[in-house]
Scaffold this motif. Structure first.
Motif, short mmCIF file in Angstrom:
data_model
loop_
_atom_site.label_atom_id
_atom_site.label_comp_id
_atom_site.label_asym_id
_atom_site.label_seq_id
_atom_site.Cartn_x
_atom_site.Cartn_y
_atom_site.Cartn_z
N ALA A 51 3.25 2.28 52.30
CA ALA A 51 3.44 1.61 51.01
C ALA A 51 3.27 0.10 51.19
O ALA A 51 3.36 -0.43 52.29
CB ALA A 51 4.83 1.92 50.47
N PHE A 52 3.02 -0.58 50.07
CA PHE A 52 2.81 -2.01 50.10
C PHE A 52 3.20 -2.61 48.76
O PHE A 52 2.99 -2.00 47.72
CB PHE A 52 1.34 -2.33 50.40
N ALA A 53 3.78 -3.81 48.81
CA ALA A 53 4.07 -4.56 47.59
C ALA A 53 3.60 -6.00 47.81
O ALA A 53 3.93 -6.61 48.83
CB ALA A 53 5.55 -4.53 47.26
N TYR A 54 2.82 -6.50 46.89
CA TYR A 54 2.32 -7.87 46.94
C TYR A 54 2.91 -8.62 45.75
O TYR A 54 2.78 -8.17 44.60
CB TYR A 54 0.79 -7.89 46.86
N ILE A 72 3.87 -8.62 40.48
CA ILE A 72 4.06 -7.69 41.59
C ILE A 72 3.02 -6.59 41.44
O ILE A 72 2.93 -5.94 40.40
CB ILE A 72 5.46 -7.07 41.57
N LEU A 73 2.23 -6.40 42.48
CA LEU A 73 1.28 -5.30 42.55
C LEU A 73 1.75 -4.42 43.70
O LEU A 73 1.98 -4.91 44.81
CB LEU A 73 -0.13 -5.82 42.81
N TYR A 74 1.93 -3.13 43.44
CA TYR A 74 2.51 -2.26 44.46
C TYR A 74 1.84 -0.89 44.47
O TYR A 74 1.24 -0.47 43.48
CB TYR A 74 4.02 -2.12 44.25
N ILE A 76 5.35 -5.93 52.82
CA ILE A 76 5.67 -6.76 51.66
C ILE A 76 5.14 -8.16 51.92
O ILE A 76 5.36 -8.72 52.99
CB ILE A 76 7.19 -6.83 51.41
N THR A 77 4.43 -8.71 50.96
CA THR A 77 3.95 -10.08 51.03
C THR A 77 4.35 -10.81 49.76
O THR A 77 4.17 -10.29 48.66
CB THR A 77 2.41 -10.13 51.17
#
Length: 134
Positions: free
Chosen positions: A66-69, A6-8, A109-110
């Motif tokens: 914000a983003f979480a991959y 998880i990269l966020y 979120i992806t």
């Protein structure tokens, strides 16, 4: 393997418990069964790691987006239905975990699942795109 990374964006740090998310996702991975009832992922190889991005830019930068991959990497050999079921279960957990954050901010979120033969799942849940599709 499997490894879920998880990269966020670090602006999520104060708003959610990433360690709890890692445990939830690992438990979900370990609960997955194939069509014969055998575990999909080995206990000893299951790893979930989360990293805040040191630097980031999300969308147009006009707000604190914000983003979480999430990327699950696994060895080849599982049936398509098994991979989809695992992806759907993981995405459901991610959505549930971030639901309180969705009520306070815009976040993308992806979740992608890759195996040695390439990408096999690309699930997304975001309220960022509608913000800009006016």
């Amino acid at each position: 393997m499997p490894h879920l990374v998880i990269l966020y964006t670090p602006n999520l740090e104060a708003e959610t418990d990433m360690t709890a998310l890692c445990r939830t996702l690992a438990d979900t991975m370990l609960a997955q069964r194939d069509e014969t009832g055998k575990p999909v992922f080995p206990i000893g190889g299951t790893r979930v790691l989360a990293y805040p991005a040191a630097h980031f830019a999300v969308a147009d930068g006009q707000a604190d987006y914000a983003f979480a991959y999430l990327n699950l990497r696994m060895a080849a050999g599982r049936a398509e239905a098994v991979k989809k079921k695992a992806g759907d279960a993981l995405l459901a957990d991610v959505r549930a975990h971030f639901e309180p954050v969705f009520s306070r901010r815009h976040i993308g979120i992806t979740l992608q699942i890759d195996e040695s033969s390439g990408q096999v799942y690309d699930g997304k849940h975001s309220n960022l795109h509608p913000l800009f599709n006016k």
